[in-house]
Design a protein around this motif. Sequence first.
Motif, mmCIF file in Angstrom:
data_model
loop_
_atom_site.group_PDB
_atom_site.id
_atom_site.type_symbol
_atom_site.label_atom_id
_atom_site.label_comp_id
_atom_site.label_asym_id
_atom_site.label_seq_id
_atom_site.Cartn_x
_atom_site.Cartn_y
_atom_site.Cartn_z
ATOM 1 N N VAL A 224 0.826 -1.203 0.000
ATOM 2 C CA VAL A 224 0.000 0.000 0.000
ATOM 3 C C VAL A 224 0.864 1.257 0.000
ATOM 4 N N GLU A 225 1.917 1.259 0.794
ATOM 5 C CA GLU A 225 2.748 2.459 0.921
ATOM 6 C C GLU A 225 3.378 2.826 -0.410
ATOM 7 N N GLY A 226 3.762 1.826 -1.190
ATOM 8 C CA GLY A 226 4.343 2.113 -2.491
ATOM 9 C C GLY A 226 3.360 2.820 -3.414
ATOM 10 N N TYR A 227 2.107 2.347 -3.447
ATOM 11 C CA TYR A 227 1.105 3.007 -4.297
ATOM 12 C C TYR A 227 0.809 4.414 -3.806
ATOM 13 N N LEU A 228 0.796 4.609 -2.482
ATOM 14 C CA LEU A 228 0.531 5.944 -1.950
ATOM 15 C C LEU A 228 1.592 6.936 -2.413
ATOM 16 N N HIS A 229 2.857 6.580 -2.239
ATOM 17 C CA HIS A 229 3.919 7.539 -2.573
ATOM 18 C C HIS A 229 4.085 7.692 -4.083
ATOM 19 N N ARG A 230 3.813 6.626 -4.831
ATOM 20 C CA ARG A 230 3.865 6.806 -6.285
ATOM 21 C C ARG A 230 2.715 7.694 -6.741
ATOM 22 N N GLY A 231 1.541 7.553 -6.106
ATOM 23 C CA GLY A 231 0.439 8.434 -6.451
ATOM 24 C C GLY A 231 0.738 9.880 -6.132
ATOM 25 N N LEU A 232 1.369 10.124 -4.963
ATOM 26 C CA LEU A 232 1.727 11.504 -4.616
ATOM 27 C C LEU A 232 2.793 12.059 -5.558
ATOM 28 N N CYS A 233 3.706 11.188 -5.967
ATOM 29 C CA CYS A 233 4.724 11.625 -6.930
ATOM 30 C C CYS A 233 4.081 11.980 -8.272
ATOM 31 N N ARG A 234 3.123 11.183 -8.701
ATOM 32 C CA ARG A 234 2.460 11.462 -9.981
ATOM 33 C C ARG A 234 1.579 12.701 -9.906
ATOM 34 N N VAL A 235 1.056 13.008 -8.722
ATOM 35 C CA VAL A 235 0.313 14.261 -8.569
ATOM 36 C C VAL A 235 1.225 15.440 -8.845
ATOM 37 N N LYS A 236 2.456 15.392 -8.303
ATOM 38 C CA LYS A 236 3.399 16.485 -8.528
ATOM 39 C C LYS A 236 3.861 16.540 -9.981
ATOM 40 N N GLN A 248 -6.654 5.587 -5.574
ATOM 41 C CA GLN A 248 -7.862 4.786 -5.379
ATOM 42 C C GLN A 248 -7.521 3.346 -5.006
ATOM 43 N N ARG A 249 -6.431 2.856 -5.548
ATOM 44 C CA ARG A 249 -6.013 1.503 -5.178
ATOM 45 C C ARG A 249 -5.627 1.448 -3.704
ATOM 46 N N VAL A 250 -5.024 2.523 -3.196
ATOM 47 C CA VAL A 250 -4.693 2.570 -1.770
ATOM 48 C C VAL A 250 -5.961 2.414 -0.935
ATOM 49 N N LEU A 251 -7.010 3.163 -1.289
ATOM 50 C CA LEU A 251 -8.260 3.082 -0.536
ATOM 51 C C LEU A 251 -8.935 1.725 -0.706
ATOM 52 N N LYS A 252 -8.688 1.091 -1.825
ATOM 53 C CA LYS A 252 -9.277 -0.217 -2.058
ATOM 54 C C LYS A 252 -8.565 -1.314 -1.275
ATOM 55 N N LEU A 253 -7.264 -1.103 -1.012
ATOM 56 C CA LEU A 253 -6.476 -2.118 -0.319
ATOM 57 C C LEU A 253 -6.546 -1.995 1.195
ATOM 58 N N THR A 254 -6.715 -0.786 1.713
ATOM 59 C CA THR A 254 -6.657 -0.604 3.163
ATOM 60 C C THR A 254 -7.483 0.605 3.580
ATOM 61 N N ASN A 255 -7.860 0.596 4.863
ATOM 62 C CA ASN A 255 -8.489 1.764 5.470
ATOM 63 C C ASN A 255 -7.660 2.294 6.634
ATOM 64 N N HIS A 256 -6.392 1.893 6.673
ATOM 65 C CA HIS A 256 -5.491 2.364 7.731
ATOM 66 C C HIS A 256 -5.284 3.874 7.577
ATOM 67 N N SER A 257 -5.397 4.588 8.690
ATOM 68 C CA SER A 257 -5.389 6.051 8.617
ATOM 69 C C SER A 257 -4.075 6.606 8.083
ATOM 70 N N ASP A 258 -2.948 5.924 8.365
ATOM 71 C CA ASP A 258 -1.662 6.436 7.895
ATOM 72 C C ASP A 258 -1.582 6.465 6.377
ATOM 73 N N PHE A 259 -2.318 5.611 5.709
ATOM 74 C CA PHE A 259 -2.290 5.555 4.251
ATOM 75 C C PHE A 259 -3.573 6.100 3.635
ATOM 76 N N ALA A 260 -4.697 5.799 4.260
ATOM 77 C CA ALA A 260 -5.975 6.185 3.662
ATOM 78 C C ALA A 260 -6.196 7.693 3.716
ATOM 79 N N GLU A 261 -5.851 8.336 4.815
ATOM 80 C CA GLU A 261 -6.107 9.772 4.934
ATOM 81 C C GLU A 261 -5.302 10.600 3.930
#
Length: 334
Positions: A224-236, A248-261
Amino acid sequence: MRGIEFYDRILDMPGPSAIAQLFYAGMFLVVAAVLLLSLGRMRWLARGLGILGVFCFMLAMFLIHEQKVVETKDDHVTVTHWRYSPAMRFQVRVALLGLPAAATFLMMQIYWSMQRRQRSAAPGHIKEGRVRIVKGDLDGALTAFNEVLRTSPYLGEAYFYRGTVHQAQGRNDEALADFDQALRCDPQMAGAYLMRGRLLTERGTLEAAGADLDRYLSMRPSDVEGYLHRGLCRVKEGRDAEAVSDLQRVLKLTNHSDFAEPARAALDALYEKVPSAEETEALSPPDVPIKSVLDGLPKYDEQAEVEAQEKLAGGPANGSESPAASSGRTLPPH
């Protein structure tokens, strides 16, 4: 001639007892140096004591080799000869030539044995450093990892954990250098790609960051962490559609606040920026087959068992028909 006579007189001053004391002093110093080196303490002092001990040995043997005795026969005749026998002087000469080489070899053997022992303790130091990171003792963790790298400078894992400590301390330049060195030592260290990709994203080196995160996700495709940071990188980078897919894949894989928020906040910003992005469908999580230990057990086939019994008996067992045969027969009408 007076200079030569003065030199000879100085050499002839120490007697046999003084030479014996030099040997004892050299033995004591060498033993102390070996003990300190074996314990791994005060290494510079131990080396100095070892050199001083070898010097005492060589000085004592040099005196044995060079000392002379002057005998006066009468008022006009004096005889000068060596104090020690030619055989002893020959042995001392050989020792003077071989002692430095033997001492160097001995010290190197001790040094190599120490290095092997310290390298064997590297996993314990790494474990200690990780525990200190969890407890928040960053300075203690840094000391532990530095100790590992002092004896094992080829260990990529130690560079990786030291880089995480540097990053936690805000020393991003040192952290980036450690992650680079970790990947040079071990190109398959997935965590180093993730941490380096995060640092490069923060610095704005987005192309290199994206390459690192792509490599990380190719090695750990369900993280999950990899998709989160790649998504943030692609936003920039401005790659909105791909960023939406990763987040969206992050939200689909987990609801953990450290990644989902963070993913949800970034998605909301993207939806406001590009309303059509909300209709983008997230990619499905990668299918990772889950194997069970039951898959390796033999399967029981009842039909095969019945057929095997009939074959051995030459017909239906106990006069009864097989389930297959009985199931295929129709009942007579009433």
